[in-house]
Design an enzyme around this catalytic site. Structure first.
Site, mmCIF file in Angstrom:
data_model
loop_
_atom_site.group_PDB
_atom_site.id
_atom_site.type_symbol
_atom_site.label_atom_id
_atom_site.label_comp_id
_atom_site.label_asym_id
_atom_site.label_seq_id
_atom_site.Cartn_x
_atom_site.Cartn_y
_atom_site.Cartn_z
ATOM 1 N N ASN A 80 34.822 39.918 32.604
ATOM 2 C CA ASN A 80 33.533 40.430 31.983
ATOM 3 C C ASN A 80 33.476 40.854 30.329
ATOM 4 O OD1 ASN A 80 34.460 43.157 31.676
ATOM 5 N ND2 ASN A 80 34.957 42.977 33.964
ATOM 6 N N ILE A 133 39.963 50.625 43.248
ATOM 7 C CA ILE A 133 41.126 51.466 42.589
ATOM 8 C C ILE A 133 40.939 52.786 42.589
ATOM 9 C CG2 ILE A 133 42.632 51.783 40.409
ATOM 10 C CD1 ILE A 133 41.850 48.755 39.805
ATOM 11 N N LYS A 167 27.989 57.018 42.663
ATOM 12 C CA LYS A 167 29.262 56.603 42.831
ATOM 13 C C LYS A 167 30.086 57.880 42.756
ATOM 14 C CE LYS A 167 28.827 52.403 40.483
ATOM 15 N NZ LYS A 167 28.094 51.455 39.553
ATOM 16 N N LYS A 172 43.877 22.487 38.266
ATOM 17 C CA LYS A 172 42.584 22.528 37.686
ATOM 18 C C LYS A 172 41.468 22.080 38.513
ATOM 19 C CE LYS A 172 39.951 21.389 33.524
ATOM 20 N NZ LYS A 172 39.857 20.689 32.456
HETATM 21 O O1 PMT Z 1 35.705 48.409 27.027
HETATM 22 P P1 PMT Z 1 34.468 48.602 26.036
HETATM 23 O O2 PMT Z 1 34.006 47.270 25.587
HETATM 24 O O3 PMT Z 1 34.657 49.526 25.312
HETATM 25 O O4 PMT Z 1 33.149 48.848 27.327
HETATM 26 C C1 PMT Z 1 33.272 50.114 27.948
HETATM 27 C C2 PMT Z 1 32.591 50.055 29.506
HETATM 28 C C3 PMT Z 1 31.244 49.840 29.353
HETATM 29 C C4 PMT Z 1 33.430 48.992 30.105
HETATM 30 C C5 PMT Z 1 33.125 51.397 30.013
HETATM 31 O O5 PMT Z 1 32.561 52.400 29.170
HETATM 32 C C6 PMT Z 1 32.731 51.524 31.541
HETATM 33 O O6 PMT Z 1 31.446 51.866 31.837
HETATM 34 N N1 PMT Z 1 33.642 51.114 32.368
HETATM 35 C C7 PMT Z 1 33.588 51.331 33.590
HETATM 36 C C8 PMT Z 1 32.668 49.905 34.078
HETATM 37 C C9 PMT Z 1 32.584 49.635 35.511
HETATM 38 O O7 PMT Z 1 33.439 48.766 36.213
HETATM 39 O O8 PMT Z 1 31.867 50.453 36.081
HETATM 40 P P2 PMT Z 1 31.370 50.298 37.671
HETATM 41 O O9 PMT Z 1 30.127 51.069 37.890
HETATM 42 O O10 PMT Z 1 31.496 48.893 38.060
HETATM 43 O O11 PMT Z 1 32.681 51.092 38.287
HETATM 44 C C10 PMT Z 1 32.691 52.545 38.638
HETATM 45 C C11 PMT Z 1 33.973 52.807 38.528
HETATM 46 O O12 PMT Z 1 34.792 52.682 39.525
HETATM 47 C C12 PMT Z 1 34.630 52.737 37.338
HETATM 48 O O13 PMT Z 1 35.461 53.798 37.038
HETATM 49 C C13 PMT Z 1 35.687 51.706 37.686
HETATM 50 O O14 PMT Z 1 36.788 51.648 36.723
HETATM 51 C C14 PMT Z 1 35.963 51.678 39.046
HETATM 52 N N2 PMT Z 1 36.206 50.680 39.710
HETATM 53 C C15 PMT Z 1 35.446 49.615 39.974
HETATM 54 C C16 PMT Z 1 35.622 48.797 40.942
HETATM 55 C C17 PMT Z 1 36.814 48.569 41.476
HETATM 56 N N3 PMT Z 1 37.199 47.595 42.158
HETATM 57 N N4 PMT Z 1 37.748 49.515 41.121
HETATM 58 C C18 PMT Z 1 37.607 50.633 40.453
HETATM 59 O O15 PMT Z 1 38.448 51.397 40.275
#
Ligand code: PMT
Length: 412
Positions: free
Chosen positions: A214, A313, A343, A293
């Site tokens: 991403n 995580i 969340k 590949k």
């Molecule tokens: O890196 P930058 O370019 O500065 O951009 C910052 C950002 C937009 C990436 C950052 O501000 C942000 O929003 N990060 C979280 C992105 C995300 O994956 O959000 P989510 O809504 O999908 O996940 C929710 C939470 O669960 C997050 O804390 C994520 O780290 C966590 N997660 C999600 C999926 C997973 N399998 N394991 C996790 O721990």
């Protein structure tokens, strides 16, 4: 040599911890810096270090008892309390902190602390579980509210074999902090805390040359790491692949996939105080990445990939029995608050930083961001809206709010 200590009258209180052996070096450094030092030891402290050692180093008799007619005839305890410009307790054990937090005066040291109007500083030292215990955290908050300045504790190997927060700061660090009192107190609210932060994207291989990922640049997570370090924390950054320099004073662990990030997070989760999940983790990975590949197939218009779910995580960190204070991020393109609240609850988080990643100039890859903070602390639910600003200033606000919520949680 810090000149601000020259001529200062310091009452050094020593309580019963193994770190008391460091108090001799502390007394020596203080006198070398020009301070006048008088030492008061609790009864238990004398099991770790003798009054004679401290007397030899300070050139002054050491006081150990409230009910000592001979000593009281020289300088009574109230006179001694008035004499001090600064009361410094190092080490301050969990027991001493508890007694001071409840205003007890059942020995000479606690009596002097209660009777003195001097500035008061303590360097806590104890086993990591004792330090993390809600009762000690409550006492630390109470003492801070009562005007005590707490230096440390530091994190690391402990005399009892444990690893974690609870080590007394080194005498040199205490001396340095005393030389700049107000500045250090305000600027280092995360002193002694270990903060673990995930940042950047993950990469999930499809074949040896392609992956799912991403647009996360890591900027937000790295800004959080820099802010936490500047506030005094020991910081470990678990970073996906990004093109950023490691912030000063931060330890960085590089990972590629969600599963690697998961393993690193689980290794550290039990020994940190604050965990922040800022990484944009891929929710899915290829079930079986191709060994070679993947070739374009003539005559076939499409290609079907089978994806499987990655571990969540942050939800796993929040589900641990020895969980730290857990802060997640929510990257949303609509219904920001509703999805973020969902969340916060579903993943069992203490706080969430919701950002609208569809807003122009904010979020993924940008230098600026805006956020809605939602939290649950001991007092209930709270929220705060942070307008667009640089990721550096937003990061500092997020860390400060997380520290305040963590303190409030511990106090309940
Ligand atoms: O890196 P930058 O370019 O500065 O951009 C910052 C950002 C937009 C990436 C950052 O501000 C942000 O929003 N990060 C979280 C992105 C995300 O994956 O959000 P989510 O809504 O999908 O996940 C929710 C939470 O669960 C997050 O804390 C994520 O780290 C966590 N997660 C999600 C999926 C997973 N399998 N394991 C996790 O721990």
């Amino acid at each position: 040599m810090p000149s601000s200590l020259s001529g200062k009258r310091i009452l050094l209180g020593i309580s019963a911890g193994i770190a008391a052996y460091k108090s001799a070096q502390l007394a020596r450094l203080l006198t070398q810096a020009g301070a006048e030092v008088r030492v008061v030891m609790t009864e238990g402290a004398q099991a770790f270090i003798t009054p004679l050692t401290l007397q030899a180093l300070t050139g002054e008799p050491v006081r150990t008892s409230l009910l000592d007619p001979e000593a009281e005839a020289g300088m009574g305890h109230i006179e001694l309390a008035r004499w001090a410009d600064l009361v410094l307790v190092a080490p301050a054990t969990a027991d001493l902190m508890a007694r001071l937090a409840t205003g007890q005066a059942d020995d000479l040291l606690t009596t002097l602390c209660l009777a003195s109007r001097a500035d008061k500083v303590m360097a806590p030292a104890m086993n990591q579980a004792m330090w993390r215990h809600p009762a000690t955290q409550r006492n630390a908050s109470q003492l801070t509210a009562d005007g005590w300045r707490l230096l440390g504790p530091a994190s690391g190997d402990q005399a009892c074999g444990d690893i974690g927060p609870g080590r007394m700061l080194e005498p040199e660090a205490i001396l340095e902090a005393l030389a700049a009192p107000t500045q250090t107190a305000e600027v280092h609210p995360a002193d002694g805390l270990h903060v673990v932060i995930t940042a950047g994207p993950t990469r999930e291989p499809l074949d040896p040359v392609r992956y799912l990922s991403n647009h996360s640049s890591g900027k937000m997570g790295y800004a959080l790491a820099a802010a936490a370090a500047a506030l005094g924390a020991r910081v470990t950054l678990i970073s996906g692949p990004v093109a950023l320099a490691t912030p000063e004073g931060v330890e960085r662990l590089d990972v590629e996939t969600a599963r690697e990030m998961h393993d690193a997070a689980q290794r550290l989760a039990g020994e940190c105080d604050l965990f922040i999940g800022c990484a944009a983790v891929a929710d899915y990975r290829a079930e079986t990445p191709a060994e070679h590949k993947i070739k374009k197939r003539e005559g076939e218009e499409g290609l079907t990939l089978t994806l499987v779910k990655n571990p969540d995580i942050i939800a796993e960190v929040a589900a641990r029995a020895d969980r730290p204070f857990v802060v997640g991020f929510a990257a949303e393109t609509r219904d920001l608050e509703a999805y973020a609240r969902d969340k916060l609850t579903r993943k069992g988080l203490d706080m969430i930083v919701a950002n609208d990643v569809s807003a122009a100039g904010l979020g993924f890859g940008a230098d600026d961001n805006a956020a809605l903070l939602l939290w649950r602390d001991g007092e209930g639910e709270g929220g705060e809206s942070l307008p667009p600003q640089s990721k550096a200033t937003l990061a500092r606000a997020v860390i400060e709010r997380a520290l305040a919520c963590r303190r409030a949680r511990a106090a309940h």
